[in-house]
Design a protein around this motif. Structure first.
Motif, short mmCIF file in Angstrom:
data_model
loop_
_atom_site.label_atom_id
_atom_site.label_comp_id
_atom_site.label_asym_id
_atom_site.label_seq_id
_atom_site.Cartn_x
_atom_site.Cartn_y
_atom_site.Cartn_z
N CYS A 68 -11.10 -9.95 19.35
CA CYS A 68 -11.87 -10.16 18.12
C CYS A 68 -10.94 -10.22 16.92
O CYS A 68 -9.92 -9.52 16.87
CB CYS A 68 -12.87 -9.02 17.92
N HIS A 69 -11.31 -11.05 15.94
CA HIS A 69 -10.62 -11.12 14.66
C HIS A 69 -11.59 -10.56 13.62
O HIS A 69 -12.61 -11.18 13.31
CB HIS A 69 -10.23 -12.55 14.32
N VAL A 70 -11.27 -9.39 13.11
CA VAL A 70 -12.16 -8.67 12.20
C VAL A 70 -11.51 -8.62 10.82
O VAL A 70 -10.33 -8.29 10.69
CB VAL A 70 -12.42 -7.23 12.70
N ASN A 71 -12.28 -8.95 9.78
CA ASN A 71 -11.78 -8.84 8.41
C ASN A 71 -11.99 -7.41 7.90
O ASN A 71 -13.13 -6.95 7.76
CB ASN A 71 -12.50 -9.83 7.49
N GLY A 72 -10.88 -6.71 7.65
CA GLY A 72 -10.95 -5.36 7.09
C GLY A 72 -10.82 -5.43 5.59
O GLY A 72 -9.75 -5.79 5.07
N ARG A 73 -11.88 -5.09 4.86
CA ARG A 73 -11.86 -5.17 3.40
C ARG A 73 -11.41 -3.82 2.84
O ARG A 73 -12.22 -2.91 2.61
CB ARG A 73 -13.24 -5.56 2.87
N PHE A 74 -10.11 -3.71 2.62
CA PHE A 74 -9.52 -2.48 2.10
C PHE A 74 -9.40 -2.57 0.58
O PHE A 74 -9.58 -3.65 -0.01
CB PHE A 74 -8.14 -2.26 2.73
N ASP A 75 -9.10 -1.46 -0.07
CA ASP A 75 -9.04 -1.43 -1.54
C ASP A 75 -8.01 -2.40 -2.08
O ASP A 75 -8.24 -3.09 -3.08
CB ASP A 75 -8.72 0.00 -2.02
N ARG A 76 -6.84 -2.45 -1.45
CA ARG A 76 -5.73 -3.27 -1.96
C ARG A 76 -5.94 -4.76 -1.66
O ARG A 76 -5.68 -5.62 -2.51
CB ARG A 76 -4.41 -2.80 -1.36
N LYS A 77 -6.39 -5.05 -0.44
CA LYS A 77 -6.58 -6.44 -0.04
C LYS A 77 -7.33 -6.49 1.29
O LYS A 77 -7.49 -5.48 1.97
CB LYS A 77 -5.24 -7.17 0.08
N THR A 78 -7.78 -7.69 1.63
CA THR A 78 -8.44 -7.90 2.93
C THR A 78 -7.38 -8.28 3.96
O THR A 78 -6.54 -9.16 3.72
CB THR A 78 -9.49 -9.01 2.83
N SER B 286 -10.12 3.31 3.62
CA SER B 286 -10.15 2.23 2.62
C SER B 286 -8.80 2.07 1.92
O SER B 286 -8.54 1.03 1.32
CB SER B 286 -11.24 2.51 1.58
N LYS B 287 -7.92 3.08 2.00
CA LYS B 287 -6.61 3.03 1.35
C LYS B 287 -5.55 2.32 2.19
O LYS B 287 -4.43 2.09 1.74
CB LYS B 287 -6.11 4.45 1.04
N PHE B 288 -5.91 1.94 3.41
CA PHE B 288 -4.92 1.32 4.30
C PHE B 288 -4.44 -0.01 3.72
O PHE B 288 -5.22 -0.77 3.15
CB PHE B 288 -5.53 1.08 5.68
N THR B 289 -3.16 -0.27 3.90
CA THR B 289 -2.60 -1.57 3.49
C THR B 289 -1.40 -1.89 4.36
O THR B 289 -0.85 -1.02 5.05
CB THR B 289 -2.21 -1.57 2.00
#
Length: 682
Positions: free
Chosen positions: A501-511, A583-586
């Motif tokens: 699967c290709h999942v878009n992770g919407r994190f605070d810094r960027k997707t 959410s802080k992951f980048t």
């Protein structure tokens, strides 16, 4: 009206009688134990003295009396009994007095429980148990600890060798210098292992555990480090001889001894590399001689022998050296040397190509069965095709066509079916995309690619009762509806373990695009609707096994990419953990692939073998007891070991465990008069 002092003396007189009774019991005098009524009377006395009005409250006096009572008993009874003892009698008395003191503190703390719970807490005073320990430390330990330590050291020296040796290093240095001359390598290592075991036992019996590290390091240095070169290089029994003579147990012992030392395995790995290189070189020289004599089969013989050589020594690395990286590296370097050699003007690469050609040629595969060759090729073909690692399907067909000419249609039928399946799957996917365009209401909102495989062509893969999140269920239903328009006679079995699967992770810094497995994606999708989930909630929602869920959560919260935050923040997954989206992951990349940790197949095999062995042990015990009816423990274990030794080497602890299990299941019972004797019931 009685004064506060009169009330205290009256209450304490009653307590004093109870404390004297406790002390007489501890001193071994003929004194009946406390009855429930006596215990409650003493407890109530303290309670009444502590709950009077402030002007008559005796809590502080009782707290002081508690300490005075302990100190008086120590000064009048404990210390005099210790001062008159010497040598090991002092040690025995010290241990006895400490044990009695703990009993006394425990009982007094029960009598004074109300004082401990309220007055001590309110005034932030040391608890009664702590006061008891402090009294013993201040009055007994400070005076006696030097004498006790001298007794302990003297006993250790006495146990070692009659008090002759006072220094551990000097003692083992002398022993090692003697053993290295007299013993061969296996005998020397046996003695070393036994010495280390005895020293650890001494620590547990006599010394503080903190002294174990330095003591063991000293013994290891004198026995193993000082004489490492002489021991490992012994001509007829050293490391090379152990490899040559297949001494698996001795090699395992060598690993256990040297793996704990800094760089301890370096010389072992060097000898291992030299030995493997020498054996492989000998094989190459033999092939060279054969080639010079006009032999035409040296390539096949040499490659087969080199493969056997690699397998044999890889078994040593795995079984004896626990897959240690140094031994893996040594084996790799040794075969790099061998692969760079030439035989009769041909490189090892050319010889290996000839060897493979001979296996695949018609009439040239007599050493491998058709099933073995077919299974190997099918698995490799399936892996390459299914995970899209094939460069070109036309090239695959060209190779299969050549194999079909050489080996026949039956040999390549499944592999041809695999290639055909993938061609049809691409056409099927195009039709599915057209179907969604023409039926926009059926679109699941997620791009979906499905590869339909024919079960008979592909290796079997494990399916599960995995519960998909709602987003994925929509995808499945959309494809099912499409597939029904194509055929109504085929049943789809979904293999989620093969999906990506290709999942878009919407994190605070960027997707960031996350490339994950279907199972990992399912876990992540749960956090679209929940801020925090527990381990048990995730397990219930997805219906995953403990082993599978641990791997998934570890990859997402404990590995390189921490997409989820875990509480508590540890490196292991437990059933009490909680997770939330990080959410802080980048990351500097826009797309990252999050791998799953490998499955420990070896552990699973060991567990399965252990289960089968438990059944075998049960059967052996029942057979023996059914014929003997009554048997003592030692004889039952002995006969069980004898019967099972034909199948495997049984562990005595495992036999004892199964005996207890059979007792619980009412197959056996212990005799009441002699618990070490068993009687057959079933």
């Amino acid at each position: 009206m009685e004064s506060k002092a009169d009330e205290f003396h009256q209450g304490w007189a009653h307590m004093h009688k109870g404390i004297n009774k406790l002390q007489r019991i501890l001193e071994g005098q003929l004194e009946p134990p406390f009855t429930t009524g006596q215990y409650m009377m003493l407890y109530t006395t303290i309670y009444n003295m502590c709950t009077r009005k402030p002007t008559h409250n005796c809590s502080q006096q009782l707290y002081d009396k508690y300490r005075e009572t302990l100190e008086e008993y120590i000064m009048s009874t404990v210390l005099p009994s210790l001062r008159e003892k010497r040598d090991e009698f002092l040690l025995r008395e010290f241990i006895r007095r400490w044990g009695n003191h703990k009993v006394m503190v425990r009982w007094l703390s029960r009598f004074f429980n109300y004082l401990d719970r309220f007055f001590v807490v309110w005034r932030s005073l040391p608890a009664l148990n702590e006061v008891g320990r402090t009294c013993f430390c201040d009055l007994v330990y400070r005076e006696m600890h030097a004498n006790v330590k001298d007794v302990v050291v003297g006993l250790i020296d006495k146990e070692r060798e009659g008090g002759m040796l006072q220094d551990t290093g000097a003692y083992y240095s002398r022993k090692a210098s003697s053993w290295i001359e007299e013993d061969d390598c296996p005998e020397y290592m046996l003695k070393c292992e036994e010495c280390l075991k005895r020293e650890r036992d001494r620590v547990s019996h006599y010394l503080y555990s903190s002294s174990e590290v330095k003591l063991i390091e000293k013994v290891q240095h004198e026995l193993l480090v000082t004489y490492a070169d002489r021991l490992l290089e012994k001509e007829h029994s050293g490391c090379r001889a152990l490899f040559r003579d297949d001494k698996v147990e001795d090699l395992s012992r060598m690993y256990r001894l040297y793996c704990k030392l800094p760089r301890g395995l370096d010389p072992v790995a060097e000898i291992f590399k030299q030995h493997v290189t020498a054996e492989g070189t000998t094989l190459a020289q033999q092939a060279e001689v054969a080639a010079s004599n006009g032999s035409s089969v040296q390539a096949q013989d040499l490659m087969r022998k080199l493969i056997e050589l690699h397998d044999r020594y890889m078994a040593y690395v795995t079984d004896c050296f626990q897959n240690h990286y140094l031994l893996h590296k040594a084996l790799k370097v040794a075969f790099e040397v061998l692969c760079n050699k030439t035989v009769a003007g041909s490189s090892s690469v050319e010889l290996f190509a000839t060897f493979c050609d001979n296996i695949l040629k018609k009439g040239g595969s007599e050493k491998l069965s058709d099933d073995a060759i077919e299974e190997t090729l099918e698995k490799e073909e399936a892996r390459r095709l299914l995970f899209d690692r094939s460069a070109n399907s036309d090239h695959e067909r060209s190779i299969l066509s050549k194999l079909k000419q050489q080996c026949g249609g039956q040999f390549t039928s499944k592999m041809e079916g695999m290639v055909t399946d993938l061609t049809l799957a691409r056409e099927n996917q195009a039709s599915f995309e057209d179907y969604l365009k023409n039926n926009s209401a059926a679109h699941p909102g997620i791009d979906l690619s499905v590869t339909v495989l024919t079960m008979g062509f592909w290796p079997s893969y494990k399916s599960s009762d995995f519960i998909l999140p709602a987003e994925m269920v929509k995808c499945i239903e959309a494809f099912k509806a499409f597939y029904k328009t194509k055929t109504k006679h085929r049943k789809l079995t979904w293999l989620y373990s093969l999906g990506t699967c290709h999942v878009n992770g919407r994190f605070d810094r960027k997707t960031i695009e996350l490339v994950v497995s279907t199972y990992q994606a399912a876990v992540l999708l749960l956090f679209n609707t929940s801020d925090q989930l527990s381990y048990l909630e995730i397990m219930a929602q997805l219906n995953l096994t403990h082993e599978d869920l641990v791997r998934l959560l570890h990859s997402l919260s404990c590995a390189k990419y921490k997409i989820l935050n875990k509480q508590p923040n540890t490196k292991t997954i437990s059933q009490s953990d909680h997770f939330e989206f990080n959410s802080k992951f980048t990351d500097k990349m826009r797309r990252i692939k999050i791998p799953l940790p490998p499955v420990d197949e070896r552990k699973k095999v060991v567990e399965d073998v252990g289960k089968e062995r438990r059944f075998a042990i049960d059967a052996a015990i029942v057979r023996i007891m059914k014929s003997r009816k009554v048997l003592d423990h030692q004889q039952l274990v002995s006969e069980c070991v004898e019967q099972l030794s034909l199948m495997f080497k049984p562990d005595v602890k495992a036999i004892k465990k199964q005996i207890d299990s059979l007792i619980i299941r009412d197959y056996l019972e212990r005799e009441k008069e002699n618990p070490n004797t068993f009687r057959y019931l079933a």
